[in-house]
Design a protein around this motif. Structure first.
Motif, PDB file in Angstrom:
ATOM      1  N   SER A   1       0.846  -1.187   0.000  1.00  0.00           N
ATOM      2  CA  SER A   1       0.000   0.000   0.000  1.00  0.00           C
ATOM      3  C   SER A   1       0.880   1.236   0.000  1.00  0.00           C
ATOM      4  N   SER A   2       0.493   2.237  -0.769  1.00  0.00           N
ATOM      5  CA  SER A   2       1.293   3.465  -0.859  1.00  0.00           C
ATOM      6  C   SER A   2       1.269   4.262   0.432  1.00  0.00           C
ATOM      7  N   THR A   3       0.311   3.965   1.320  1.00  0.00           N
ATOM      8  CA  THR A   3       0.187   4.723   2.566  1.00  0.00           C
ATOM      9  C   THR A   3       0.926   4.072   3.723  1.00  0.00           C
ATOM     10  N   VAL A   4       1.406   2.855   3.526  1.00  0.00           N
ATOM     11  CA  VAL A   4       2.082   2.131   4.601  1.00  0.00           C
ATOM     12  C   VAL A   4       3.590   2.125   4.353  1.00  0.00           C
ATOM     13  N   ARG A   5       4.363   2.604   5.341  1.00  0.00           N
ATOM     14  CA  ARG A   5       5.813   2.628   5.217  1.00  0.00           C
ATOM     15  C   ARG A   5       6.389   1.324   5.740  1.00  0.00           C
ATOM     16  N   THR A   6       7.154   0.631   4.923  1.00  0.00           N
ATOM     17  CA  THR A   6       7.776  -0.622   5.305  1.00  0.00           C
ATOM     18  C   THR A   6       9.290  -0.468   5.269  1.00  0.00           C
ATOM     19  N   THR A   7       9.992  -1.463   5.820  1.00  0.00           N
ATOM     20  CA  THR A   7      11.456  -1.407   5.816  1.00  0.00           C
ATOM     21  C   THR A   7      11.997  -1.427   4.396  1.00  0.00           C
ATOM     22  N   ILE A   8      11.467  -2.331   3.580  1.00  0.00           N
ATOM     23  CA  ILE A   8      11.844  -2.431   2.176  1.00  0.00           C
ATOM     24  C   ILE A   8      10.623  -2.058   1.331  1.00  0.00           C
ATOM     25  N   GLY A   9      10.824  -1.178   0.384  1.00  0.00           N
ATOM     26  CA  GLY A   9       9.700  -0.755  -0.455  1.00  0.00           C
ATOM     27  C   GLY A   9      10.186  -0.023  -1.682  1.00  0.00           C
ATOM     28  N   ILE A  10       9.336   0.844  -2.204  1.00  0.00           N
ATOM     29  CA  ILE A  10       9.646   1.584  -3.426  1.00  0.00           C
ATOM     30  C   ILE A  10       9.697   3.073  -3.115  1.00  0.00           C
ATOM     31  N   LYS A  11      10.781   3.695  -3.494  1.00  0.00           N
ATOM     32  CA  LYS A  11      10.928   5.142  -3.356  1.00  0.00           C
ATOM     33  C   LYS A  11      10.906   5.758  -4.752  1.00  0.00           C
ATOM     34  N   ARG A  12      10.116   6.808  -4.911  1.00  0.00           N
ATOM     35  CA  ARG A  12      10.023   7.491  -6.203  1.00  0.00           C
ATOM     36  C   ARG A  12      11.119   8.549  -6.267  1.00  0.00           C
ATOM     37  N   MET A  13      12.216   8.195  -6.938  1.00  0.00           N
ATOM     38  CA  MET A  13      13.392   9.057  -6.983  1.00  0.00           C
ATOM     39  C   MET A  13      13.103  10.295  -7.837  1.00  0.00           C
ATOM     40  N   GLY A  14      13.306  11.457  -7.233  1.00  0.00           N
ATOM     41  CA  GLY A  14      13.057  12.709  -7.944  1.00  0.00           C
ATOM     42  C   GLY A  14      11.713  13.326  -7.609  1.00  0.00           C
ATOM     43  N   GLU A  15      10.947  12.651  -6.744  1.00  0.00           N
ATOM     44  CA  GLU A  15       9.650  13.204  -6.334  1.00  0.00           C
ATOM     45  C   GLU A  15       9.828  13.976  -5.035  1.00  0.00           C
ATOM     46  N   ILE A  16       9.352  15.214  -5.017  1.00  0.00           N
ATOM     47  CA  ILE A  16       9.531  16.080  -3.849  1.00  0.00           C
ATOM     48  C   ILE A  16       8.639  15.603  -2.702  1.00  0.00           C
ATOM     49  N   ASP A  17       9.207  15.544  -1.512  1.00  0.00           N
ATOM     50  CA  ASP A  17       8.455  15.202  -0.308  1.00  0.00           C
ATOM     51  C   ASP A  17       7.575  16.388   0.075  1.00  0.00           C
ATOM     52  N   GLU A  18       6.262  16.152   0.169  1.00  0.00           N
ATOM     53  CA  GLU A  18       5.323  17.254   0.435  1.00  0.00           C
ATOM     54  C   GLU A  18       5.273  17.635   1.914  1.00  0.00           C
ATOM     55  N   LYS A  19       5.784  16.781   2.805  1.00  0.00           N
ATOM     56  CA  LYS A  19       5.666  17.046   4.246  1.00  0.00           C
ATOM     57  C   LYS A  19       6.277  18.386   4.670  1.00  0.00           C
TER      58      LYS A  19
ATOM     59  N   VAL B   1      10.219  11.210 -12.701  1.00  0.00           N
ATOM     60  CA  VAL B   1      10.383  10.378 -11.512  1.00  0.00           C
ATOM     61  C   VAL B   1      10.608   8.918 -11.881  1.00  0.00           C
ATOM     62  N   ILE B   2      11.564   8.272 -11.189  1.00  0.00           N
ATOM     63  CA  ILE B   2      11.913   6.871 -11.428  1.00  0.00           C
ATOM     64  C   ILE B   2      11.700   6.071 -10.147  1.00  0.00           C
ATOM     65  N   PRO B   3      10.957   4.941 -10.204  1.00  0.00           N
ATOM     66  CA  PRO B   3      10.801   4.103  -9.001  1.00  0.00           C
ATOM     67  C   PRO B   3      12.073   3.306  -8.730  1.00  0.00           C
ATOM     68  N   GLU B   4      12.409   3.171  -7.453  1.00  0.00           N
ATOM     69  CA  GLU B   4      13.621   2.445  -7.070  1.00  0.00           C
ATOM     70  C   GLU B   4      13.341   1.611  -5.829  1.00  0.00           C
ATOM     71  N   LEU B   5      13.939   0.407  -5.782  1.00  0.00           N
ATOM     72  CA  LEU B   5      13.860  -0.431  -4.589  1.00  0.00           C
ATOM     73  C   LEU B   5      14.663   0.249  -3.487  1.00  0.00           C
ATOM     74  N   TRP B   6      14.052   0.421  -2.309  1.00  0.00           N
ATOM     75  CA  TRP B   6      14.658   1.285  -1.300  1.00  0.00           C
ATOM     76  C   TRP B   6      14.624   0.645   0.089  1.00  0.00           C
ATOM     77  N   ASN B   7      15.723   0.810   0.814  1.00  0.00           N
ATOM     78  CA  ASN B   7      15.804   0.407   2.204  1.00  0.00           C
ATOM     79  C   ASN B   7      15.526   1.656   3.044  1.00  0.00           C
ATOM     80  N   PHE B   8      14.276   1.772   3.537  1.00  0.00           N
ATOM     81  CA  PHE B   8      13.879   2.977   4.255  1.00  0.00           C
ATOM     82  C   PHE B   8      14.529   3.063   5.632  1.00  0.00           C
ATOM     83  N   LYS B   9      14.900   1.920   6.193  1.00  0.00           N
ATOM     84  CA  LYS B   9      15.523   1.922   7.506  1.00  0.00           C
ATOM     85  C   LYS B   9      16.905   2.566   7.439  1.00  0.00           C
ATOM     86  N   GLU B  10      17.664   2.266   6.379  1.00  0.00           N
ATOM     87  CA  GLU B  10      19.027   2.772   6.255  1.00  0.00           C
ATOM     88  C   GLU B  10      19.133   3.898   5.238  1.00  0.00           C
ATOM     89  N   GLU B  11      17.995   4.302   4.647  1.00  0.00           N
ATOM     90  CA  GLU B  11      17.944   5.415   3.694  1.00  0.00           C
ATOM     91  C   GLU B  11      18.955   5.233   2.552  1.00  0.00           C
TER      92      GLU B  11
END
Length: 307
Positions: A163-181, A274-284
């Motif tokens: 789900s795009s709303t759930v943050r997981t350890t391993i997921g997809i990061k949209r490289m080049g997309e600005i964080d709206e927060k 924007v390019i999707p990339e496999l991402w380790n959110f824990k280690e950025e």
């Protein structure tokens, strides 16, 4: 006559009851069969999906093992430069010995023969290493292409399951997309909640359009050291548009835009989308195939339920 009539109707009622019981019995049997067929079909579909996932994972592991072997062989090829230096040094020694004293000197002649034979062997070794190096370069390119295809497949798998709303350890990061927060946090301090959301979305979308425009390229080239051919491209902090952004909207929004700008320049400098990339959110950082496969294997049941 009345008794006959009563018996007749009683027989009809009994027959209707028997037929009804029979129909109900067959109906219950059909429902059981239907339920059993549904369960078998669901089980078959689950087994098929499980088999497909296992095949994909096995394929990824095989590719990763092949790449590991290539990298190991490349390390062994580092000996090529050492071998070339040895050959150069040996040739110099041979030339020096040829110019020494009496050519009839038996010891000198013997040393020359040994060194010449050694030089010939090293030349053969170098030719073999160069041939192997070319083969490995071609193989590595092929493996890299296959690994990129593997990353694309895994990205699609995670897109379908996470789900795009759930943050997981391993997921997809949209490289080049600005964080709206950062936009939302900044505008909450300036406007009421509803207007803050609108302003944040509008400004974030506007700056995303700036980033996606290839004509805007706020980067500059720097050299590591004088006379050094190695260069690096960095964000030009003196760019007028970026300076105005920092001045008007603050450091947090500025950093969000710069981060997305760097990602676009790394992943898609020409297309600027924007390019999707496999991402380790824990280690950025970018996730390895091994990490993604391990995550899918560990969470395969949960992912299937989400899917």
């Amino acid at each position: 006559m009345q008794q006959v009539e009563r018996d007749y109707y009683s027989g009809i009622v009994e027959e209707v009851k028997n037929l009804t019981d029979e129909v109900e019995g067959k109906k219950r049997k059909l429902e059981c069969w239907s339920k059993e067929l549904d369960e078998r079909q669901a089980l078959t579909e689950f087994d098929r999906q499980k088999l497909d996932e296992e095949k994909k994972i096995k394929k990824m592991r095989e590719k990763e093992a092949a790449l590991h072997k290539i990298l190991q062989l490349e390390k062994e090829l580092d000996a090529k430069q050492k071998l070339e230096l040895e050959i150069k040094s040996l040739k110099a020694k041979i030339q020096m010995m040829k110019h020494l004293g009496n050519a009839n000197n038996a010891d000198l002649q013997k040393k020359l023969e040994v060194m010449t034979a050694e030089l010939g062997q090293k030349d053969e070794d170098l030719a073999y290493v160069e041939s192997l190096n070319q083969t490995l370069i071609m193989k590595e390119r092929q493996i890299n292409d296959e690994l990129q295809e593997g990353r694309k497949e895994l990205i699609q798998v995670l897109k379908d399951t996470l789900s795009s709303t759930v943050r997981t350890t391993i997921g997809i990061k949209r490289m080049g997309e600005i964080d709206e927060k950062p936009f939302l946090n900044t505008f909450k301090q300036r406007f009421p909640p509803e207007e803050a959301q609108l302003q944040a979305s509008t400004q974030c979308s506007l700056w995303q359009q700036y980033l996606n425009n290839p004509e805007w390229h706020p980067f500059k080239i720097i050299y590591y050291a004088e006379g050094n051919s190695e260069i690096q491209e960095i964000v030009d902090e003196e760019d007028e548009r970026l300076q105005n952004l920092k001045l008007e909207l603050g450091d947090d929004i500025y950093m969000a835009v710069v981060t997305a700008l760097k990602e676009l320049n790394e992943y898609n400098p020409s297309g600027r989308y924007v390019i999707p990339e496999l991402w380790n959110f824990k280690e950025e950082r970018k996730a390895t195939l091994k990490e993604v496969i391990a995550y899918i294997v560990k969470n395969i049941k949960t992912l299937k339920r989400k899917r």
